[in-house]
Design an enzyme around this catalytic site. Structure first.
Site, PDB file in Angstrom:
ATOM      1  CG  HIS A   1       1.339  -4.102  -1.097  1.00 32.11           C
ATOM      2  ND1 HIS A   1       1.094  -4.764  -2.280  1.00 32.11           N
ATOM      3  CD2 HIS A   1       0.967  -4.950  -0.107  1.00 32.11           C
ATOM      4  CE1 HIS A   1       0.595  -5.965  -2.012  1.00 32.11           C
ATOM      5  NE2 HIS A   1       0.507  -6.093  -0.705  1.00 32.11           N
TER       6      HIS A   1
ATOM      7  CG  HIS B   1      -2.426  -5.468  -5.988  1.00 28.49           C
ATOM      8  ND1 HIS B   1      -1.632  -6.395  -6.631  1.00 28.49           N
ATOM      9  CD2 HIS B   1      -1.643  -4.916  -5.018  1.00 28.49           C
ATOM     10  CE1 HIS B   1      -0.435  -6.403  -6.068  1.00 28.49           C
ATOM     11  NE2 HIS B   1      -0.415  -5.513  -5.096  1.00 28.49           N
TER      12      HIS B   1
ATOM     13  CG  HIS C   1       1.722  -7.419  -9.699  1.00 27.33           C
ATOM     14  ND1 HIS C   1       1.641  -6.043  -9.641  1.00 27.33           N
ATOM     15  CD2 HIS C   1       2.327  -7.806  -8.550  1.00 27.33           C
ATOM     16  CE1 HIS C   1       2.177  -5.613  -8.510  1.00 27.33           C
ATOM     17  NE2 HIS C   1       2.603  -6.664  -7.829  1.00 27.33           N
TER      18      HIS C   1
END
Length: 782
Positions: A66, A171, A413
């Site tokens: 990310h 994630h 998350h």
């Protein structure tokens, strides 16, 4: 001695975005993640790199792809003095090249330029402060990246002993936690992680073999919020989309090109297949990276959950039936008449296709925007969640916000319950909260402190939530511990000790069973310390667990000696216990004689004395006038060899040596009757020495000798009331009888028996005899 570990957030300290954490310990510097802030442009979005000297950073660990965790990496590696190493997982490296290339193009669109201006050879691009790096610099950075697999341990061979391995974080594809061992201490960095398995990813894993890290650096994105169940969130997500498109509206879902987008596509494609009345409504995945992104996902399907792996055996789970990939989209010419669903990047609505479509559709109340991930502060996605009446377009004009705005979290998350349970299971000694808004982070810290209040104060972890550029210093006492490995980690027990137990692991040859040693058992091995890590191993296992090999050093010393063998034998046996010897014949020419050879004039006898299990040898007679001392070098062997050399030199100058060497000698092989002292006489001398020692202590001592035995009668005169001795010679005297006996010879410890009505007198006599007998006895060296 104390060591100080310093942790400094250069980003994501009491904020979400530009994750970057500096860890310094034992002269080693680690950078954990290297992202940008999505809410700021250019240099303003970078972490606070001015707090670190890039040339001192030894390694950068990137948790996932990310932008807020990896987008400033090319800037740091190419435009600073960084010379360290970079590690990330295979999927992370594959995706980073795509995402960061797309990020450069989006920044160019936002500035009104084009991607061509970011060519590596454009000097203007390199000098523009808003351009963090060029395409050429991006490729140079990617070429420097090294790969790490889950559970693979990397040892950088630094003086601090830095080692680390990656764990699945759940994630996004390839997301990793890093478990770091440095200077005898352990650190677990979670990055962004999810404890919930979804349609394509596994949940994060707990460290299996390393519990109670000294430090846990953990995200706090959602603070004390608790997510709704996954089924509830999926129902709300699909229900909102269906309500918009059945009303004739267009639904915009801003997403990042990779990550949550693939999960949402799987959900929506499955929902469309189960609801035929929606199948005439098109779903678009508008991204220049669409096909390449899905190709990456297909490549690394083996790193996803069992559901995806099973589908891969039947076909490609990422070949969607109702979703169309749009490699390029001209928003002005896009035919958006009628209902449709569009996934477009970026997810924060800062620029790009998602922002252009939002500006075009925001005024129509039939349309809708569905935010499906975490929205960072200072972004348009976060702003519209508060339902303002007006928004500012990308061109700077104000327009009304009439469309529906809804938020359903699929951000992968952990929520409060998942985060608390993970922290509790890991049992860290210190906790640092990062990657969360200040308010949410503060609530989480308070909840954790309340949770740990039930523990004794000395078992509660410290909890810190530092803002950016504020150091957290942890003081550790330098400790020394060693792992027992290999054969030493097992203990042999004989079958006799376990008569009532079934010995399934016994081997026919040895009949022994291997078991773990118990606490307090003595361990004897080789201690090997390398980079703050110590281990104890058997010499046989040294080559298995260390790069070392067992070797030996032998020493040989030639000492002048003209005395007789008998004298040396006497001195050695009086000094050392357990001396063994062999005698061999040596011909006149120096060759060894066999038993069949006849003794001739000129032959000599070679006598070898063995001590300390044969590791120390003394050879006499091989070379005339020389005694050779040979030994295997070791602390004990060296001491024994030194004492033997001194003994050889003393043997030639003693009175016994002079007396015996005055007699004629013979070199024939047959045994000679040398006039040396009888062992019985030596024992008598020892017994007389014990008598003299008692007389020195107690005055009235009588002795009776019988071969190897002596009886001592010790008397103490009575003391009268005036302090003087009594008049009678032995009237009122206290008597003690002591018997000392050597059962076989001087090599054996003397047997001492003491009898007396006065226990204190008996104790004093016994102690005196034991001390003298011990000092006269040969030294045990085996």
């Amino acid at each position: 001695m104390e060591d100080i570990m310093t942790i400094t957030p250069l980003g994501s300290g009491q904020e979400v975005g530009r994750s970057c954490h500096l860890l310094t310990f034992r002269s080693t510097t680690i950078l954990l993640d290297c992202g940008i802030h999505p809410g700021y442009d250019g240099m303003a979005g970078l972490p606070f790199f001015d707090r670190v000297d890039p040339s001192e950073v030894d390694v950068i660990l990137i948790s996932h792809f990310h932008l807020d965790h990896a987008a400033s990496l090319p800037y740091f590696t190419e435009r600073t003095g960084f010379r360290g190493r970079i590690f990330m997982t295979h999927p992370t490296k594959a995706v980073i090249r795509l995402l960061l290339g797309n990020y450069l193009r989006l920044m160019a669109m936002k500035r009104g330029g084009n991607s061509a201006s970011h060519d590596g050879g454009d000097a203007n691009s390199a000098s523009n402060p808003d351009v963090l790096y060029t395409e050429a610099e991006l490729q140079s950075c990617v070429d420097k990246i090294e790969l790490i697999d889950y559970h693979q341990t990397i040892d950088l061979n630094l003086p601090s002993g830095l080692k680390f391995h990656a764990l699945n974080a759940g994630h996004v594809l390839g997301a990793a936690m890093f478990f770091i061992e440095i200077g005898g201490r352990t650190v677990l960095y979670t990055g962004d992680y999810s404890m919930e398995e979804d349609r394509h990813l596994m949940a994060a894993e707990l460290p299996k073999y390393h519990v109670q890290p000294d430090l846990l650096i953990v995200e706090s994105t959602y603070g004390v919020q608790v997510h709704a169940s996954r089924a509830e969130r999926e129902a709300r997500f699909t229900g909102t989309i269906e309500r918009i498109v059945t009303g004739g509206g267009r639904c915009l879902i801003p997403v990042f090109a990779l990550g949550r987008a693939q999960e949402l596509l799987l959900i929506l494609d499955e929902y469309w297949s189960e609801h035929p009345h929606l199948q005439n409504v098109p779903i678009y995945y508008a991204s220049k990276m669409a096909s390449r992104a899905l190709r990456v996902y297909r490549t690394y399907a083996n790193m996803m959950n069992e559901r995806i792996r099973c589908k891969m055996d039947l076909g490609n789970p990422f070949e969607f039936q109702f979703i169309r990939n749009l490699k390029s989209i001209d928003v002005e010419g896009f035919d958006d008449r009628g209902a449709s669903v569009v996934f477009a990047s970026p997810g924060m609505l800062q620029s790009g296709v998602s922002r252009q479509l939002f500006d075009r559709w925001a005024t129509d109340p039939k349309n809708g925007v569905l935010i499906a991930g975490y929205a960072v502060e200072h972004t348009l996605a976060k702003e519209i969640m508060s339902q303002p009446k007006e928004v500012v377009t990308l061109e700077g004009r104000r327009q009304p916000l009439n469309c529906l705005v809804d938020y359903v979290s699929f951000s992968a998350h952990v929520d409060f319950v998942q985060n608390r349970d993970f922290i509790t299971k890991v049992e860290p000694r210190n906790i640092i909260l990062v990657h969360g808004a200040k308010e949410e982070m503060g609530r989480l810290k308070g909840a954790l402190m309340l949770h740990y209040n039930k523990l004794p104060e000395n078992k509660r972890p410290t909890i810190a939530m530092p803002p950016n550029e504020v150091d957290v210093k942890l003081i550790f006492t330098r400790r020394r511990s060693a792992k027992v490995m290999g054969k030493l980690a097992q203990q042999q027990q004989t079958e006799d000790e376990e008569q009532n137990e079934k010995d399934e692991s016994a081997t026919p040859a040895t009949g022994t069973k291997l078991a773990e040693p118990k606490e307090g058992d003595p361990i004897r091995g080789i201690l090997v310390t390398q980079q703050n890590s110590s281990k104890i191993v058997s010499p046989d296992d040294l080559s298995t667990y260390t790069p070392l090999r067992v070797g030996s050093v032998s020493s040989r010393l030639h000492v002048p000696y003209v005395g007789k063998v008998e004298i040396l034998r006497m001195f050695l046996k009086e000094m050392f216990r357990g001396v063994e010897e062999t005698v061999e014949g040596m011909g006149a020419g120096g060759h060894e004689k066999t038993d069949g050879d006849e003794a001739v004039e000129g032959d000599c006898l070679v006598t070898t004395f063995y001590m300390h299990g044969g590791q120390v040898q003394v050879v006499v007679g091989k070379t005339k006038g020389v005694a050779t001392v040979e030994w295997d070098c070791s602390p004990v062997g060296d001491v024994i060899a030194d004492s033997i050399v001194a003994l050889i030199m003393h043997a030639q100058s003693s009175a016994a040596s002079i007396r015996l060497t005055a007699r004629p000698c013979s070199h024939k092989r047959q045994k000679q009757d040398y006039l040396i002292e009888d062992p019985k006489e030596l024992i008598q001398d020892h017994l007389r020495s014990l008598h003299q020692a008692l007389k020195d202590q107690f005055l009235h001592v009588e002795a009776t000798y019988e071969a190897k035995k002596a009886t001592y009668d010790v008397k103490l005169d009575a003391i009268d009331g005036d302090g003087g001795e009594s008049q009678g010679e032995h009237d009122g005297a206290t008597t003690c009888i002591a018997v000392v006996e050597f059962e076989s010879g001087l090599d054996d410890t003397a047997k001492i028996t003491v009898e007396s009505e006065d226990e204190k007198l008996a104790s004093n006599v016994r102690e005196c005899l034991q001390n003298v007998a011990t000092s006269m006895a040969p030294v045990p060296i085996d």
